[in-house]
Design an enzyme around this catalytic site. Structure first.
Site, PDB file in Angstrom:
ATOM      1  N   GLU A 109     -28.825  11.268 -40.753  1.00 33.23           N
ATOM      2  CA  GLU A 109     -29.585  10.194 -40.552  1.00 33.23           C
ATOM      3  C   GLU A 109     -29.882   9.543 -39.125  1.00 33.23           C
ATOM      4  O   GLU A 109     -31.472   8.403 -39.637  1.00 33.23           O
ATOM      5  CB  GLU A 109     -27.768   8.678 -40.863  1.00 33.23           C
ATOM      6  N   ASP A 120     -24.565   9.556 -43.213  1.00 37.86           N
ATOM      7  CA  ASP A 120     -23.732   9.022 -43.156  1.00 37.86           C
ATOM      8  C   ASP A 120     -22.777   9.290 -44.998  1.00 37.86           C
ATOM      9  O   ASP A 120     -23.847   8.795 -45.465  1.00 37.86           O
ATOM     10  CB  ASP A 120     -23.783   7.738 -42.573  1.00 37.86           C
ATOM     11  N   TYR A 168     -15.649   6.993 -38.614  1.00 38.39           N
ATOM     12  CA  TYR A 168     -17.122   6.810 -39.605  1.00 38.39           C
ATOM     13  C   TYR A 168     -16.299   5.140 -39.027  1.00 38.39           C
ATOM     14  O   TYR A 168     -15.344   5.125 -39.788  1.00 38.39           O
ATOM     15  CB  TYR A 168     -16.987   6.792 -40.490  1.00 38.39           C
TER      16      TYR A 168
END
Length: 519
Positions: A28, A125, A333
């Site tokens: 990403e 992600d 994350y």
């Protein structure tokens, strides 16, 4: 084996090294692409296309290219003028949005590599936005039937390698959810915006572009209503009565139980009566020890709340810095709703790595001693099927800015606290009464007797306040009475974190979109 179709896709997992033919791995962001390449091989080759780096990994029977998007490379667009409009298509963002011109070379690189490859891995992600970003690149430049999904919650080498050994079919549930939300937001936004703009022109002949959005507009109304209520507020006088008490030479303060009183006459009457009585009688005295469990590990919302309260960060700043820490493989994350840590996580290994950092060495040593090495984290109620709560990976930070360090420190301390024992706090409270008149006053004290998790995460520690031990029926000398005039206040001006809390309470927006919309 690889022809995984929508709907009834098999749940078989496959390792990237078993594929035969060139593979394109889509990250990403550029930093994530580098981390993925480093995890897959120590012998990757750095190549460039118009200054954009990508990575080539070769083995005996396999070539892997790791290249990056820069967020969304596609956006919705229509050639139709006026409204209502329901005709639209996905187009490259750099073609229709001036601010996305820089993304052209990233998309051209991905398109070029996709033509050379036989398999595709969406390694963006693992959330709705990442699923959509990778899917649209595969859809327009690759093949969905030969595409896979990589799932990971941190950019730590071991987790990335495990993820690429367990590739799954494309996550169509998240893809369809994301596409639906994008299209619904676009249809709602463009039609209402054009209708408002047209209405203003027909009413005033002024060409003013107005913007409306499915999340933006209700949020704006909430803010506007709050500001209107503040503007119309009329402040009224009020009076607060406090009494100074003395016992054994120590002075402490008690508050009138009916504070604030609405008029000065009542306040003066109470003051005179208390001064005249010269003492108050203790009607009740309670001392109670309470245990307070540690707070749960951070999800994004909790991190944004605490960073606003402790560091003064806006929700967007917190989100951006957390994403920077994630891309440096320092935390997991951040865009998660979970308040639970995974059982598979090696807590002791992370703590031992954190102990290499000077400022955490003594804290980790104390924690392991207090817990005797039994590391069982506190959990909250909220869950997220995609990612666990935010945790530090244990990697040593390098060259962080002051603000990055501040947020990283908050995350590390919260992580340490979830394993720690409960804090023990002594609460005392007394009720005193003026003889004959019955006017009641209260005072309270608080003392931390055992700090427990507050040692690691001190930002909830109460200020120590001590009142003397009192007994029922005891007479306590009045040393003075004060009446303070103030004015009623309107509701507080909304802060960005207040708007975020409201958006969550009415369930509009997502972890990724709320903070940018507030800005």
């Amino acid at each position: 084996m690889y022809n995984w179709l929508k709907g009834g896709a098999a749940k078989t997992k496959i390792g990237i090294w078993t594929l035969k033919g060139p593979v394109l791995v889509i990250a990403e962001k550029p930093k994530a692409a580098r981390k993925i390449a480093e995890a897959l091989s120590q012998h990757f080759i750095i190549r460039k296309y118009e200054g954009v780096p990508y990575y080539e990994i070769r083995s005996t029977s396999l070539v892997i290219y790791v290249a990056s998007a820069v967020g969304h490379l596609y956006t919705l667009h229509t050639e139709h003028q006026g409204y209502p409009v329901f005709e639209y298509k996905w187009v490259p963002a750099h073609v229709v949005e001036e601010e996305k011109k820089y993304s052209r070379k990233y998309l051209e690189l991905l398109s070029k590599l996709a033509r050379e490859c036989h398999y595709y891995v969406n390694a963006c992600d693992y959330d709705i936005e990442g699923s959509v970003i990778g899917y649209l690149i595969v859809k327009f430049h690759g093949s969905e039937e030969r595409a896979f999904r990589a799932k990971f919650s941190s950019l730590v080498r071991s987790e990335l390698r495990a993820s690429f050994e367990n590739l799954t079919p494309l996550d169509y549930d998240m893809v369809e959810s994301g596409l639906c939300r994008h299209e619904l937001d676009w249809i709602w936004g463009i039609n209402v915006s054009r209708a408002l703009t047209s209405a203003i022109y027909h009413a005033t002949k002024r060409r003013i572009t107005l913007s409306a959005g499915r999340v933006q507009t209700p949020t704006l109304k909430y803010v506007a209503d709050r500001e209107l209520e503040r503007a119309l507020f009329i402040p009224l006088p009020q009076y607060t009565i406090t009494v100074k008490l003395r016992k054994a030479g120590k002075v402490f303060t008690a508050e009138f139980t009916e504070n604030p009183v609405p008029d000065i006459k009542t306040a003066s009457t109470v003051k005179s009566a208390v001064l005249k009585s010269k003492y108050l009688v203790v009607k009740d005295y309670v001392a109670e020890r309470k245990e307070y469990s540690p707070p749960p590990p951070f999800n994004l919302s909790d991190l944004q709340y605490e960073a606003a309260r402790i560091l003064g960060f806006t929700p967007l700043k917190t989100q951006k810095i957390a994403e920077e820490l994630y891309l440096e493989a320092l935390i997991s994350y951040p865009r998660t709703n979970s308040q639970k840590l995974p059982l598979s996580l090696n807590y002791e290994e992370i703590l031992q790595k954190l102990a290499r950092i000077d400022k955490y060495r003594s804290l980790v040593t104390r924690l392991l001693r207090e817990t005797r090495g039994i590391l069982k984290p506190v959990e909250g109620e909220k869950e997220d099927p995609a990612h666990p709560a935010i945790y530090p990976t244990g990697n040593t930070p390098q060259n962080l800015t002051r603000e990055q360090w501040a947020l990283y420190d908050l995350i590390v301390r919260r992580f340490l606290a979830v394993f720690a024992p409960s804090a023990v706090i002594l609460h005392t409270r007394a009720v005193l009464e003026a003889p004959s008149t019955g006017y009641k006053f209260t005072c309270s004290g608080v003392v931390v007797e055992y700090s427990g998790w507050l040692t690691y995460y001190p930002y909830h520690a109460p200020s120590t306040k001590i009142i003397p031990h009192l007994t029922r029926g005891e007479k306590v000398e009045v040393a003075g009475v004060a009446v303070r005039e103030s004015y009623t206040r309107p509701l507080a001006k909304l802060k960005k974190i207040d708007i975020l809390k409201w958006m969550e309470s009415v369930e509009i927006g997502t972890e990724a979109t709320r903070a940018p919309i507030i800005e």
